[in-house]
Design an enzyme around this catalytic site. Sequence first.
Site, PDB file in Angstrom:
ATOM      1  N   ASP A 126       0.861  -1.181   0.000  1.00 14.08           N
ATOM      2  CA  ASP A 126       0.000   0.000   0.000  1.00 14.08           C
ATOM      3  C   ASP A 126       0.896   1.228   0.000  1.00 14.08           C
ATOM      4  O   ASP A 126       1.477   1.582   1.026  1.00 14.08           O
ATOM      5  CB  ASP A 126      -0.914   0.016   1.233  1.00 14.08           C
ATOM      6  CG  ASP A 126      -1.996  -1.059   1.167  1.00 14.08           C
ATOM      7  OD1 ASP A 126      -1.763  -2.092   0.504  1.00 14.08           O
ATOM      8  OD2 ASP A 126      -3.059  -0.874   1.787  1.00 14.08           O
TER       9      ASP A 126
ATOM     10  N   LYS B  64     -10.257   0.268  -2.789  1.00 13.77           N
ATOM     11  CA  LYS B  64     -10.233   0.012  -1.345  1.00 13.77           C
ATOM     12  C   LYS B  64     -10.511   1.295  -0.581  1.00 13.77           C
ATOM     13  O   LYS B  64      -9.648   2.155  -0.479  1.00 13.77           O
ATOM     14  CB  LYS B  64      -8.862  -0.556  -0.940  1.00 13.77           C
ATOM     15  CG  LYS B  64      -8.690  -0.729   0.569  1.00 13.77           C
ATOM     16  CD  LYS B  64      -7.347  -1.346   0.924  1.00 13.77           C
ATOM     17  CE  LYS B  64      -7.116  -1.322   2.429  1.00 13.77           C
ATOM     18  NZ  LYS B  64      -5.766  -1.805   2.799  1.00 13.77           N
TER      19      LYS B  64
ATOM     20  N   LYS C  19      -6.825   3.275  -3.536  1.00 17.00           N
ATOM     21  CA  LYS C  19      -7.280   3.269  -2.140  1.00 17.00           C
ATOM     22  C   LYS C  19      -7.485   4.703  -1.679  1.00 17.00           C
ATOM     23  O   LYS C  19      -6.689   5.580  -2.014  1.00 17.00           O
ATOM     24  CB  LYS C  19      -6.213   2.553  -1.306  1.00 17.00           C
ATOM     25  CG  LYS C  19      -6.408   2.581   0.190  1.00 17.00           C
ATOM     26  CD  LYS C  19      -5.360   1.708   0.890  1.00 17.00           C
ATOM     27  CE  LYS C  19      -5.337   1.949   2.385  1.00 17.00           C
ATOM     28  NZ  LYS C  19      -4.297   1.176   3.082  1.00 17.00           N
TER      29      LYS C  19
END
Lengths: 293, 322
Positions: free
Chosen positions: B154, B258, B222
């Site tokens: 991430d 996400k 995300k």
Amino acid sequence: MVRTSSRTTERIDVRKTYKLYVGGSFPRSESGRSYAVTDARGRFWANASHASRKDARDAVTAARSAFGGWSARPAYNRGQVVYRIAEVLEDRRDQFEAELRAAEGATAAKARAQVDASVDRLVWYAGWADKLAQVTGGANPVAGPYFNHTAPEPSGVVAVVAPTSPLLGLVSVVAPVIVTGNTAVVIASEPYPLTSITLAEVMATSDVPGGVVNVLTGPQAEIAPWLASHMDVNGIDLTGVGDVELGRNLEIEAAENLKRVRRPGVEDLLATPALDRMTTFQEHKTVWHPMGL
Amino acid sequence: MTLLSSAGSFTDATSSDASLHRFLHGLPGVDQVGVEQRAAGLGTRSIKTSAKEFAIDLAIRMVDLTTLEGSDTPGKVRALASKAMRPDPADQTCPPVAAVCVYPDMVPFAKETLGASGVRVASVATAFPSGRAARDVKLADVNDAVDAGADEIDMVIDRGAFLAGRYLEVYEEIAAVREACARPDGRSAHLKVIFETGELQTYDNVRRASWLAMLAGGHFIKTSTGKVQPAATLPVTLVMLEAVRDFREATGQMVGVKPAGGIRSTKDAIKYLVMVNETCGPDWLDPDWFRFGASTLLNDLLMQRTKMTTGRYSGPDYFTLD
């Protein structure tokens, strides 16, 4: 719409919407339902919220989040807060007397006696806040080099089915639960819910932290089973349950997570209470501490 | 969208800072009122009984169980990893979550506990959460995590560069991190690109960042780090879902989404699932394409799940604190 007559302009009634009391605010029922409440003469008085199981769940969540702060307060301070409820109630006695007369058809003298008793009951329980620990706890004599002492602690979230009497009944069951540090989810008197909500307004303006007392209005047979089976409720007071079968079922549901259950017989609310309303929802912690050497 | 008709034009779009700027600012603007209304409208759908059961289990399988605290210890990460594999020890039918999300130095501990359970290890990297470090440092951060066995990375984008309009710099950085995700065995860690939408100010910027990250090769986009408020919101996620939908229409490639941070209740999670289904279709209703970055959400999902199976409301006492 403005109603006018030829001579004067009549003022429009400001009708009050009676809602629930959850987490320190007054929301409508999540279900959007309401039911009509009539006065003593059978005339329509107002609509009360018809709480659903989700309102009960939200009330338990609110009570749980209020528990940490409330139970951590010094007992003396909790007593002050309960005393404050009595002060504010005393201030608004005219409103309560009028409501009791309208709701139950009580005489002026009887209504006054009820309000008097309610204020007195609050003061009585407020006084017990920092004294109960001496009565139910204390230093235990043990045969060994130890201090051994027992201290009472609140159980947690307590569900309360309030008796029919809307003011004295509610005060008599809620004050003992919260004064020891529990938080309460109350199902108000089913036939007289409005006075209970007015009392909630008193509590909302007397330093009772949001969520310590939550008042739901609606049919107890619908709401109580969800509270009795709720795994995050630690005790249940069945004072207001009249139906024997319902009471039995609630006790069975409550057994699942070993809730403390109080199911009293008939009692005279005007009489000075015993301590058992407070002690039922307390747990005792006993500590052994080595001494000497 | 005619603008996005051919994949060939994207190569041109990323050829220089000016063309990338032209491309991103040529994207249609987001109707703020419209997107907020649409998100709110989708949030009112009533999902009950068997549909709710399905949604809860799907949401559990989509959770990236996250702990990103300065106070994380190997013990806490091991406990979290155990919970990821068996979220409800009392119920065998409860599915495992998708992944455990930790800081790079905690990856080995998570990996050791998770073993071959199928639950993946995601690691934040690139000077998370601010992204304020030299590129070498960020890439070293990524290499560390990948070497330690992270299955997913991430990364945070450089919001400063993005807001200043240096899009190519952001693009190149994402591409570089994507390269750094490659493992010696030929497979590559999945790359999730965090925008920190709370710092991007406008929905237009969110749309631009989405396209930028997808063009640069991110596998997932995300919303947030969880360290900045507001974190994930329904409208922001809707803008991103529309971007991945349009990207597939234009290129045939699927990119995951996400939302992370601020999603705490089952009700919220179900609102997101409804939005995914309505915006992108059922293809995205899969942990490979949609995830929730959350920690407290899991307990609420488990409590609701317990309520569905036992018929009684559950309480936080019956689930682990993490």
